[in-house]
Design an enzyme around this catalytic site. Sequence first.
Site, short mmCIF file in Angstrom:
data_model
loop_
_atom_site.label_atom_id
_atom_site.label_comp_id
_atom_site.label_asym_id
_atom_site.label_seq_id
_atom_site.Cartn_x
_atom_site.Cartn_y
_atom_site.Cartn_z
N SER A 65 0.82 -1.21 0.00
CA SER A 65 0.00 0.00 0.00
C SER A 65 0.86 1.26 0.00
O SER A 65 2.02 1.25 0.42
CB SER A 65 -0.91 0.02 1.23
N1 SAH Z 1 -0.65 -5.21 3.91
C1 SAH Z 1 0.12 -5.51 2.71
C2 SAH Z 1 -0.58 -5.11 1.43
C3 SAH Z 1 -1.80 -5.90 1.22
S1 SAH Z 1 -2.22 -6.24 -0.45
C4 SAH Z 1 1.50 -4.90 2.77
O1 SAH Z 1 1.83 -4.23 3.75
O2 SAH Z 1 2.29 -5.14 1.85
C5 SAH Z 1 -3.54 -7.34 -0.06
C6 SAH Z 1 -3.10 -8.74 0.26
O3 SAH Z 1 -4.25 -9.46 0.72
C7 SAH Z 1 -2.59 -9.51 -0.95
O4 SAH Z 1 -1.32 -10.04 -0.67
C8 SAH Z 1 -3.62 -10.63 -1.13
O5 SAH Z 1 -3.08 -11.85 -1.58
C9 SAH Z 1 -4.15 -10.77 0.27
N2 SAH Z 1 -5.48 -11.39 0.38
C10 SAH Z 1 -6.57 -11.24 -0.40
N3 SAH Z 1 -7.59 -11.98 0.06
C11 SAH Z 1 -7.16 -12.60 1.19
C12 SAH Z 1 -7.75 -13.50 2.12
N4 SAH Z 1 -9.02 -13.93 2.02
N5 SAH Z 1 -6.98 -13.93 3.16
C13 SAH Z 1 -5.69 -13.53 3.30
N6 SAH Z 1 -5.08 -12.70 2.44
C14 SAH Z 1 -5.80 -12.23 1.40
#
Ligand code: SAH
Length: 214
Positions: free
Chosen positions: A62
């Site tokens: 993000s």
């Molecule tokens: N917080 C992260 C950015 C998040 S991007 C950082 O600091 O880099 C969103 C992430 O959520 C992605 O890696 C995606 O694979 C994950 N995601 C999406 N759906 C999910 C779920 N149901 N459970 C766990 N992770 C999930």
Amino acid sequence: MRDFERLRNLMVETQLIPRGIKDKRLLDVMRKVPRHLFIPETSWDDAYEDMALPIGENQTISQPYMVAIMTELLELKGDERVLEIGTGSGYQAAILGELAGEVYTIERIEALAHKAKNRLGEMGYTNIYVVIGDGSKGLPEKSPFDRIIITAATPEIPECLKSQLAEGGIIVAPVGQRFSQILIKAKKIKGTFKQEYHTPCIFVPLIGEYGWKE
Ligand code: SAH
């Protein structure tokens, strides 16, 4: 060699403080945690720019401001147990690990989870636990949590996550449509939720039982 420390300070001074981020502990941690180590080396020139960046597997780290405002809304004092849904690079988890007691972070894509876990381990974090799975269901066996942060876009805050939050706890999540959301802060007061609406945002989707289908 780029002067990453200077770039981090510049990020705080030009992207976070002017937009209203005030929490002193948070600003100090944003000056300290090396965001560049959470992204591919080919993107290091942009590591402290005002934007989200690709981390592989079609996912993103993000924008620094988004990490900061979400963290500030969690009102961390230092001893909280936090659940993060969407580990991605692990950067947000590291920020939480600096400011809270214990962090559980769930990632559905194994390759990202492994990378994040190794990276956080190498950096010396011992209070961050990376779990592989569908975070839309939460982590009932470790609940209740004092704080929950969803870092993927969700159509609504899943009921099971609400029930895994402790009384007086706070959930922060981008809620809305698949390609546009609003950041919501929800506080649990006597079993009901008091909601506040914050900034518009765009996150990658939460994919899972209580998110969107793949
Ligand atoms: N917080 C992260 C950015 C998040 S991007 C950082 O600091 O880099 C969103 C992430 O959520 C992605 O890696 C995606 O694979 C994950 N995601 C999406 N759906 C999910 C779920 N149901 N459970 C766990 N992770 C999930």
